[in-house]
Design a protein around this motif. Structure first.
Motif: not given
Length: 346
Positions: A77-78, A81
């Motif tokens: 999702w990030s 990250c």
């Protein structure tokens, strides 16, 4: 010796003294004196903020795989990250040099780690800097933080010796761990690497390995040594001058690892599966004192590799190591307050 359990009264050696002296540069530690690292006093308490910093930084190290896998999941999702994961993986392409980096081992943060564990040590007998030794270290515990912290101390404890170490090969395929373990003097634990390091100096090895990660016990110390002939065979093949038993009192209680039913699978795969827990159930080591004891060198006989007695001598040397380790544990467990905690050598 097919298996065994060391027994004893747990009484402290009458010749052991406690000191909080600070070793000067190039000074060897006196024998049979329990010394607290970095000159700290036996009853000293670490500053709370420094203790929190030490706990966080150690958690990043020992719990790296937990945090890394979390980043991998979050990277779905990030984007940030995702970039962090890629950057960490990219470090695997960087060379692991130097092996044993003095400047790295002298970093201030490692001093906070030693204070966190109220680290102390004792050398039963001075070692000859012109000789080569194999240090067999116990226990591995859920995570070998005791031996790792000791790695940052080796150049202080043995200023005139070069002491390297071997570690599980899988560690060198993991970002961050790969370089960290190399800089404190480790290379992958293969017979060839072991022998190459012995041409440069002495070598330390945590014999119990993955098997000991699942052997935690509240009532006794459990270590894996019976049948572990590899270090004894190399000691005879390379004609080292002695085998030195090292025990880290408190190491087994700092962290837990499980679940235990994964032990057999982990040994077959040569990597550990499970999760670490410590303070408050988190991958943060408990601030339990660690007391490192280096025993007396066990002489290694001179036996030719092609001798028909070679394998028997390997077994005899392993048996001598088992006996000495059990006796050394009993000589010092009372000093640590473990008079009622036996050692089971399995």
């Amino acid at each position: 010796m097919a298996g065994g359990k060391s027994n004893g009264t747990g009484a402290a050696d009458a010749h052991v003294r406690t000191s909080h002296l600070t070793l000067k540069a190039g000074e060897d530690p006196p024998p049979n004196v329990r010394i607290y690292s970095d000159g700290i006093k036996p009853d000293a308490r670490q500053n709370l903020l420094v203790q929190i910093l030490a706990g966080i930084t150690m958690s990043i190290y020992v719990g790296f795989m937990n945090y890394f896998m979390l980043l991998v999941v979050l990277s779905y999702w990030s984007r940030i990250c995702r970039y962090v994961v890629l950057a960490l993986l990219g470090t695997l392409a960087l060379p692991c040099k130097p092996v044993l980096w003095p400047a790295f081992n002298k970093l201030w943060i490692f001093k906070t780690w030693r204070h966190y564990f109220h680290y102390s040590f004792l050398i039963e007998e001075p070692l000859d800097p012109n000789k080569r030794y194999i240090f067999v270290e116990f226990p591995h515990g859920a995570f070998p933080i005791g031996p790792i912290v000791a790695g940052t101390l080796m150049q202080t404890l043995f200023p005139h010796m070069m002491i390297y170490s071997v570690a599980a090969s899988v560690v060198f395929y993991i970002p961050f761990w790969r370089h960290f373990i190399t800089w404190i003097g480790s290379v992958p634990a293969t017979p060839g690497n072991f022998k190459r390091l012995l041409k440069k100096g002495s070598v330390a090895v945590v014999v119990g390995g993955i098997a000991e990660m699942y052997m935690g016990n509240k009532k006794k110390e459990r270590i894996k040594l019976v049948g572990r002939r590899g270090f004894a065979r190399i000691a005879l093949e390379e004609q080292v001058d002695g085998i030195v038993c090292v025990y880290y009192f408190g190491q087994s209680q700092v962290l837990d690892f499980g679940p235990s039913w994964l032990a057999d699978f982990s040994r077959r795969m040569r990597t550990s599966f499970g999760y670490l827990t410590g303070w408050m159930g988190l991958p943060v080591p408990r601030p339990i004192p660690i007391y490192m004891v280096n025993g007396k060198p066990i002489p290694v006989p001179k036996v030719a590799r092609d001798s028909p007695e070679f394998d028997k001598e390997v077994d005899k040397l392993l048996d001598a190591t088992i006996t000495e380790l059990g006796e050394m544990y009993n000589r010092h467990r009372g000093e640590y307050g473990w008079g009622d905690r036996p050692l089971s050598i399995e």
